[in-house]
Scaffold this active site. Structure first.
Site, PDB file in Angstrom:
ATOM      1  N   LYS A   1      -4.396  -8.229 -46.453  1.00  0.00           N
ATOM      2  CA  LYS A   1      -5.422  -9.670 -46.297  1.00  0.00           C
ATOM      3  C   LYS A   1      -6.771  -8.647 -46.043  1.00  0.00           C
ATOM      4  CE  LYS A   1      -8.213 -13.116 -44.838  1.00  0.00           C
ATOM      5  NZ  LYS A   1      -8.136 -14.520 -45.728  1.00  0.00           N
TER       6      LYS A   1
ATOM      7  N   ASP B   1       6.263 -11.341 -39.733  1.00  0.00           N
ATOM      8  CA  ASP B   1       6.837 -11.866 -38.807  1.00  0.00           C
ATOM      9  C   ASP B   1       6.936 -14.067 -39.762  1.00  0.00           C
ATOM     10  OD1 ASP B   1       7.955 -12.699 -37.105  1.00  0.00           O
ATOM     11  OD2 ASP B   1       6.993 -11.909 -35.422  1.00  0.00           O
TER      12      ASP B   1
ATOM     13  N   ASP C   1      -3.209 -15.699 -46.411  1.00  0.00           N
ATOM     14  CA  ASP C   1      -3.533 -16.802 -46.609  1.00  0.00           C
ATOM     15  C   ASP C   1      -2.415 -17.669 -47.693  1.00  0.00           C
ATOM     16  OD1 ASP C   1      -5.606 -15.363 -48.036  1.00  0.00           O
ATOM     17  OD2 ASP C   1      -7.151 -16.440 -47.250  1.00  0.00           O
TER      18      ASP C   1
END
Ligand SMILES: NC(=O)C1=CN([C@@H]2O[C@H](COP(=O)(O)OP(=O)(O)OC[C@H]3O[C@@H](n4cnc5c(N)ncnc54)[C@H](O)[C@@H]3O)[C@@H](O)[C@H]2O)C=CC1
Ligand SMILES: CC(C)CC(=O)C(=O)O
Ligand SMILES: [Mg+2]
Length: 350
Positions: free
Chosen positions: A186, A242, A218
């Site tokens: 990110k 995860d 995202d």
């Protein structure tokens, strides 16, 4: 003769681990098994989720087959005593920084996928998740703001060595596969991710044959359902890995299908092997759990820690054949019990 520690844990952990153990036994290999208490089960018996004797067994073993930890009755315990601390503690104590989570569409399971069969059919990817850093292990705490409001914090941090070693695992894995590596971060928002991207680019110089792409997390979550077949190897941090791996599991049919290997070096001497799912309290004790992820984790154990590729392939072929013969637990739309699914895999073992 190798020593395999069995840490079954809580909820469906013991149920699925029992089936994996049956399959390992059926191979007729000359290995020794030793059980250890872990998670909520260990807290109940000994007052700690990762008691010293379990940690000692983990250090002594050549490999660990882990079930799952987590118990809703213990959600109120202080964080250091929660069952989940057992798996976090093992990862840290054994230096298991590299978590391999393969997501492959098994022939015949397309209908179980949350995606359209023609989209799901092409999935064959591995998520390489960093496992001993990030917000999971950064400084954390609770306090109060100046206004007296309760606050909590968890520090996201990586140093360059931590990023470089997991990046190398990703590149090595990609080199042996389709030579396509997607690094997920990110970096448009997080300083940690900017460092991540910088270091991944530096490591890439040693792997000119691998096509590297950077992707924001995202977008990665979106692409994973739009065109999952485009992914080969994904390398990412602890938190993003995860989440994305649970998402990938539903793309190939069920969270009950995804195994994992947690290694402390590329080939892995001592490794920990576990399904990616948790203790699933909602179905625990009902014989509904899919044991395939645990059985496939046993295959990864043989491959990575015991260098027994032939036995690993025998297990994987048996799971594929069992699925092919129509064996399905409820998560896959069938009515096989956990034990019946284990029976089907055993029957298919050549
Ligand atoms: N490595 C570990 O030991 C992990 C432990 N946990 C812990 O497990 C507990 C439950 O967590 P959840 O968020 O509910 O995640 P979960 O993975 O245990 O369950 C999520 C959903 O998937 C289903 N599911 C999971 N494994 C399945 C299987 N083998 N076959 C069929 N269905 C399956 C469950 O029934 C549930 O509806 C919590 O205490 C959590 O902290 C969660 C993830 C990993
Ligand atoms: C500590 C665990 C509960 C984290 C987790 O969900 C996982 O490793 O998949
Ligand atoms: Mg998880």
């Amino acid at each position: 003769m190798a020593l395999i520690a069995i840490l079954a844990g809580d909820g469906i952990g013991p149920e699925v681990t029992t089936q994996a153990r049956r399959v390992l036994d059926a191979l007729g290999l000359d290995h020794q098994f030793e059980d250890g208490l872990v998670g909520g089960a260990a807290y109940r018996a000994l007052g700690h989720p990762l008691p010293p004797q379990t940690l000692e067994l983990a250090h002594r073993a050549d490999a660990i087959l882990f079930g799952a930890v987590g118990d809703p009755e213990m959600d109120g315990l202080e964080r250091t005593l929660r069952p989940e601390q057992a798996i976090l503690g093992l990862r840290k104590a054994l230096g298991l920084f590299a978590n391999l989570r393969p997501a492959t569409m098994f022939p015949g399971l397309e209908d179980a996928s949350a995606l359209r069969p023609e989209v799901a059919r092409s999935i064959d990817m591995v998520i390489v998740r960093e496992l001993t850093g990030d917000v999971y292990f950064g400084d954390k705490g609770r306090g109060h703001t100046k206004m007296g409001l309760r606050e909590g914090h968890d520090m996201m941090r990586y140093d360059e060595a931590e990023v470089a070693r997991i990046a190398r695992v990703g590149f090595e894995m990609a080199k042996r596969r389709k030579k396509i590596l997607t690094s997920v971060d990110k970096a448009n928002v997080l300083e940690t991710s900017q460092l991540w991207r910088e270091i991944v680019n530096e490591v890439a110089l040693d792997y000119p044959e691998v096509k590297l792409t950077h992707m924001y997390v995202d977008n990665a979550a979106m692409q994973l359902v739009r065109n999952p077949g485009a992914f080969d190897v994904v390398v990412t941090g602890n938190l993003f890995g995860d989440i994305l791996s649970d998402q990938a599991s539903m793309c190939v049919g069920s969270i009950g299908m995804l195994p994992s290997a947690s290694l402390n070096e590329w080939t892995g001497t001592c490794g920990l092997y576990e399904p990616i799912h948790g203790s699933a309290p909602d179905i625990a004790g009902q014989g509904k759990a899919n044991p395939c992820a645990a059985i496939l984790s046993a295959a990864m154990l043989l491959r990575h820690s015991l260098s027994d590729e032939a036995s690993a392939q025998r297990i994987e072929a048996a799971v594929i054949a069992a699925i092919g013969s129509g064996a399905r637990t409820p998560d896959l739309g069938g009515s096989h019990s956990t034990t019946a699914m284990g029976d089907a895999v055993l029957a298919a073992l050549q």
